[in-house]
Design a protein around this motif. Structure first.
Motif, PDB file in Angstrom:
ATOM      1  N   ASN A  17       3.186   6.575  65.997  1.00  0.00           N
ATOM      2  CA  ASN A  17       1.808   6.497  65.489  1.00  0.00           C
ATOM      3  C   ASN A  17       1.465   7.744  64.668  1.00  0.00           C
ATOM      4  OD1 ASN A  17       1.363   4.019  66.860  1.00  0.00           O
ATOM      5  ND2 ASN A  17       0.948   5.146  68.748  1.00  0.00           N
ATOM      6  N   ASP A  18       2.376   8.129  63.786  1.00  0.00           N
ATOM      7  CA  ASP A  18       2.222   9.343  62.977  1.00  0.00           C
ATOM      8  C   ASP A  18       0.949   9.251  62.129  1.00  0.00           C
ATOM      9  OD1 ASP A  18       2.613  11.505  61.135  1.00  0.00           O
ATOM     10  OD2 ASP A  18       4.749  11.422  61.602  1.00  0.00           O
ATOM     11  N   PRO A  19       0.035  10.243  62.234  1.00  0.00           N
ATOM     12  CA  PRO A  19      -1.207  10.188  61.465  1.00  0.00           C
ATOM     13  C   PRO A  19      -1.004  10.281  59.957  1.00  0.00           C
ATOM     14  CG  PRO A  19      -0.967  12.334  62.544  1.00  0.00           C
ATOM     15  CD  PRO A  19       0.110  11.453  63.083  1.00  0.00           C
ATOM     16  N   ARG A  20       0.182  10.724  59.525  1.00  0.00           N
ATOM     17  CA  ARG A  20       0.458  10.825  58.092  1.00  0.00           C
ATOM     18  C   ARG A  20       0.786   9.473  57.474  1.00  0.00           C
ATOM     19  NH1 ARG A  20       5.364  14.757  58.122  1.00  0.00           N
ATOM     20  NH2 ARG A  20       5.857  13.401  59.914  1.00  0.00           N
ATOM     21  N   THR A  21       0.953   8.446  58.305  1.00  0.00           N
ATOM     22  CA  THR A  21       1.345   7.123  57.826  1.00  0.00           C
ATOM     23  C   THR A  21       0.158   6.384  57.229  1.00  0.00           C
ATOM     24  OG1 THR A  21       2.997   7.027  59.591  1.00  0.00           O
ATOM     25  CG2 THR A  21       2.474   4.970  58.475  1.00  0.00           C
ATOM     26  N   THR A  22       0.378   5.726  56.108  1.00  0.00           N
ATOM     27  CA  THR A  22      -0.679   4.925  55.480  1.00  0.00           C
ATOM     28  C   THR A  22      -0.825   3.589  56.209  1.00  0.00           C
ATOM     29  OG1 THR A  22       0.870   3.881  53.932  1.00  0.00           O
ATOM     30  CG2 THR A  22      -0.143   5.963  53.244  1.00  0.00           C
ATOM     31  N   LYS A  23      -1.864   2.826  55.846  1.00  0.00           N
ATOM     32  CA  LYS A  23      -2.088   1.525  56.490  1.00  0.00           C
ATOM     33  C   LYS A  23      -0.941   0.564  56.175  1.00  0.00           C
ATOM     34  CE  LYS A  23      -7.135   1.881  56.467  1.00  0.00           C
ATOM     35  NZ  LYS A  23      -8.410   1.312  55.949  1.00  0.00           N
ATOM     36  N   VAL A  24      -0.575   0.514  54.895  1.00  0.00           N
ATOM     37  CA  VAL A  24       0.571  -0.331  54.520  1.00  0.00           C
ATOM     38  C   VAL A  24       1.844   0.210  55.165  1.00  0.00           C
ATOM     39  CG1 VAL A  24       1.993  -1.143  52.605  1.00  0.00           C
ATOM     40  CG2 VAL A  24      -0.485  -1.058  52.364  1.00  0.00           C
ATOM     41  N   GLY A  25       1.967   1.536  55.210  1.00  0.00           N
ATOM     42  CA  GLY A  25       3.150   2.160  55.798  1.00  0.00           C
ATOM     43  C   GLY A  25       3.340   1.820  57.251  1.00  0.00           C
ATOM     44  N   SER A  26       2.253   1.729  58.021  1.00  0.00           N
ATOM     45  CA  SER A  26       2.349   1.373  59.445  1.00  0.00           C
ATOM     46  C   SER A  26       2.971   0.001  59.615  1.00  0.00           C
ATOM     47  CB  SER A  26       0.952   1.412  60.084  1.00  0.00           C
ATOM     48  OG  SER A  26       0.416   2.715  60.061  1.00  0.00           O
TER      49      SER A  26
END
Length: 466
Positions: free
Chosen positions: A349-358
């Motif tokens: 659940n890395d906070p650097r991840t974008t919505k599409v990236g998740s």
């Protein structure tokens, strides 16, 4: 356990697979007999040899679907209800795939009415077969009796693995024969008297295998003559590293000796293996690229629409023989993910991840551009996961034998990816290395296919998402 191309396969799962293939093929003929009554042979005759090929195609597709959804990693305690619940989505996937095959190869088509009947018959047959096979395994028909030499920490680890690994093999633990100068860490009631020879103890308890789980083998207290006597009298003698390799598909680095790697089997780097692997990589990569191209185009569009940033992400990774290359992935993090300039472990659940990236990480879509790395020869489809040079330098200093994973090409997927949850620490790197070393030692086309099937299961069920 059966050994196929250096990889150990559960006897119970092997028996189950053969039984279910027979059931699936027979279901097609039985379905034809019920649907066409007395005209069955005439119907089959008009189909010529294609009817048998249709039955085989149906069987292979259903087995593949069941494998992809983890049906051949079944738990022995799985009851009738759970088996049925797991069987339904497997058959749903199988119906979709067999329909696609019928569309692509019309010669194999045998009618919707017959297909529906065959699905019902085969599902009922597989349900009954699984109950009978698993009940037989519990009754002792496929149970192995093993004796542990040693009673220390290593013996306890081996015991725990044998008990907890019931999804692949079922063991009846005879007990532990202690050795001198060893701290006992197993239950006292499981300790066997060492007053008689090891062979006598094994015969008295009807043990078929002795697992040598002793770390310190120096001095005259180690019963080498007793072990040789067991071996000469038909009792299997297995070293602890080999036991972990067989049961956990791991090569444990904490008690690994270079001599065991040097004189042991495996590590096939022959021209024939390299040629076969490269051919397999090219075939699978081109097929996957064709199938996944629409998904890749849509993914690129959504990445661009979210923040107008670059679609692809290029990063230096360490490949075969330590040579670096630029891996290509769909960008799943913000552009400023490493604004500090220092590489960072990815996190759950890395906070650097974008919505599409998740989403694309969960579905493993972010890995698809690496197909281009495979086609260029920088990667293989199956192999150890490539790591960044910064982390490789750190891990080589802290973890013994870490550099061995670079003796073959890195892969898009691999043993560690399908067997171990996503990790982001040195401790996780150790666990993943033990799976990677197993693959380096025992890699084969057969193992590559098994890993690809397990990868499909990870994608479909969302396991290991980060």
């Amino acid at each position: 356990m059966l050994r196929i191309s250096n990889h150990h396969v559960s006897k119970i799962i092997s028996v189950l697979l053969l039984v279910e293939v027979a059931i699936l093929i027979a279901s097609v003929y039985l379905g034809a007999g019920i649907r066409f009554h007395g005209a069955t042979m005439r119907y089959i005759g008009t189909q010529s040899n294609s009817f048998f090929l249709s039955a085989c195609a149906f069987a292979m597709v259903i087995v593949f679907s069941m494998s992809a959804l983890g049906m051949y990693q079944a738990n022995f305690r799985e009851g009738l209800r759970n088996t049925l619940l797991r069987l339904m989505p497997s058959f749903a996937l199988g119906i979709g795939l067999i329909t696609l095959i019928f569309y692509l190869i019309p010669e194999l088509y045998f009618g919707r009415g017959l297909l529906g009947l065959v699905i019902v018959i085969s599902a009922f047959g597989i349900l009954i077969a699984r109950v009978l096979v698993f009940k037989s395994s519990e009754s002792g028909l496929l149970v192995s009796r093993i004796l542990f030499l040693g009673s220390g920490p290593l013996a306890k680890e081996c015991h725990d693995l044998a008990i907890n690994n019931i999804a692949y093999h079922k063991y009846d633990i005879v007990g532990f024969v202690p050795t001198p100068n060893e701290e006992c860490q197993v239950p006292a009631w499981a300790i066997l008297s060492a007053d008689e020879s090891l062979l006598s103890i094994a015969n008295r308890h009807n043990a078929s295998e002795v697992v040598v789980s002793v770390r310190d083998r120096r001095g005259g207290s180690f019963p080498i003559d007793d072990l040789l006597e067991c071996k000469l009298n038909g009792i299997k003698v297995t070293d602890a590293p080999a036991f972990f390799e067989r049961e956990a598909c791991q090569i444990r680095v904490d008690f690994l000796q270079p001599s065991w790697l040097i004189f042991g089997s495996g590590f096939d780097q022959s021209f024939l293996r390299a040629f076969g692997k490269r051919s397999f990589d090219l075939l699978v990569s081109m097929l996957l690229f064709i199938v996944a191209l629409p998904v890749m185009l849509i993914t690129g569009l959504f990445i661009f629409l979210e923040d107008r940033g670059p679609i692809f992400y290029r990063q230096e990774r360490v490949g075969k023989d330590g040579h670096t290359y630029m891996v290509m992935k769909f960008r799943s993090m913000r552009n400023d993910a490493e604004s500090g300039g220092k590489p960072q472990w990815a996190k759950t659940n890395d906070p650097r991840t974008t919505k599409v990236g998740s989403f694309i990480r969960m579905a493993r879509i972010d890995e698809l551009p690496q197909i281009l790395n495979v086609l260029k020869g920088e990667m293989s489809f199956v192999g150890p996961r490539p790591e960044r040079p910064f982390f490789v330098q750190q891990l080589c200093k802290e973890i013994p034998f870490y550099n061995m994973r670079h003796s073959i090409k890195p892969g898009i997927t691999g043993m560690a990816q399908v067997r171990y949850q996503y990790g982001a620490s040195v401790e996780d790197a150790v666990q993943k290395l033990q799976y990677d070393l197993y693959y380096v030692k025992n890699n084969s086309l057969f193992l590559d296919i098994l890993i690809l099937i397990d990868t499909l299961q990870v994608v479909l069920l969302g396991k290991g998402a980060r």
